[in-house]
Design a protein around this motif. Structure first.
Motif, PDB file in Angstrom:
ATOM      1  N   SER A  65       0.850  -1.188   0.000  1.00  0.00           N
ATOM      2  CA  SER A  65       0.000   0.000   0.000  1.00  0.00           C
ATOM      3  C   SER A  65       0.887   1.240   0.000  1.00  0.00           C
ATOM      4  N   GLU A  80      -4.945  -1.626   6.294  1.00  0.00           N
ATOM      5  CA  GLU A  80      -5.854  -1.745   5.154  1.00  0.00           C
ATOM      6  C   GLU A  80      -6.972  -0.709   5.243  1.00  0.00           C
ATOM      7  N   ALA A  83      -5.251   3.025   5.058  1.00  0.00           N
ATOM      8  CA  ALA A  83      -4.564   3.391   3.817  1.00  0.00           C
ATOM      9  C   ALA A  83      -5.558   3.636   2.692  1.00  0.00           C
ATOM     10  N   THR A  85      -6.086   2.138  -0.002  1.00  0.00           N
ATOM     11  CA  THR A  85      -5.724   1.428  -1.223  1.00  0.00           C
ATOM     12  C   THR A  85      -4.762   0.306  -0.887  1.00  0.00           C
ATOM     13  N   GLU A  86      -5.045  -0.845  -1.453  1.00  0.00           N
ATOM     14  CA  GLU A  86      -4.200  -2.011  -1.230  1.00  0.00           C
ATOM     15  C   GLU A  86      -3.955  -2.684  -2.576  1.00  0.00           C
TER      16      GLU A  86
END
Length: 147
Positions: A65, A80, A83, A85-86
């Motif tokens: 990420s 997760e 952030a 975005t993964e």
């Protein structure tokens, strides 16, 4: 997750050696702190190796990420959710072929190469650990057979 795992392992297992056959992989997640797919892929890889299923390469999976202007690898559930975005990826390390890539969320295009590079590095690190685990298992089995 089932379809993703199937696509991932179809790229690695030498299925032509098993005509008219089916290889079933069952994964049960007992506890989760993020990274379910990656942990499942890595565990299934070890199970396939232990079962003697021939593969092109060891399949290694990792997540990455981008947080606070830094690419991070192997993120947990808290990361997760924060952030946003993964990137989840699985590779065949010998050829560095990406056999699975999923981006969950939005990421600026300038950051995508950094995150993918970090994911690739994470997969290579996982490969090192998996290889050491397999070699240790083989050494233990050989020692047991020699007794």
């Amino acid at each position: 997750m089932t379809l993703h795992m199937q696509q991932t392992f179809e790229a690695a297992i030498l299925t032509q050696l098993y005509p008219k056959s089916q290889i079933d992989i069952f994964v049960e997640v007992l506890q989760s702190d993020g990274g379910n797919y990656c942990a499942s892929i890595n565990a299934a890889t070890l199970a396939l190796i232990d079962a003697g299923i021939p593969m092109k390469d060891i399949v290694c999976a990792c997540s990455a990420s981008f947080m606070k202007e830094t690419a991070v690898v192997d993120i947990n559930h808290l990361e997760e959710t924060h952030a946003g975005t993964e990137i989840v990826m699985a590779i065949l390390p010998k050829t560095e072929q990406i056999v699975f890539l999923q981006i969950n969320g939005r990421l600026h295009e300038d950051h995508v190469p950094k995150v993918i590079d970090m994911g690739m590095k994470g997969c290579r690190d996982v490969h090192t650990v998996l290889t050491q685990t397999v070699q240790s298992h083989i050494a233990d089995a050989m020692a047991t057979m020699g007794e």
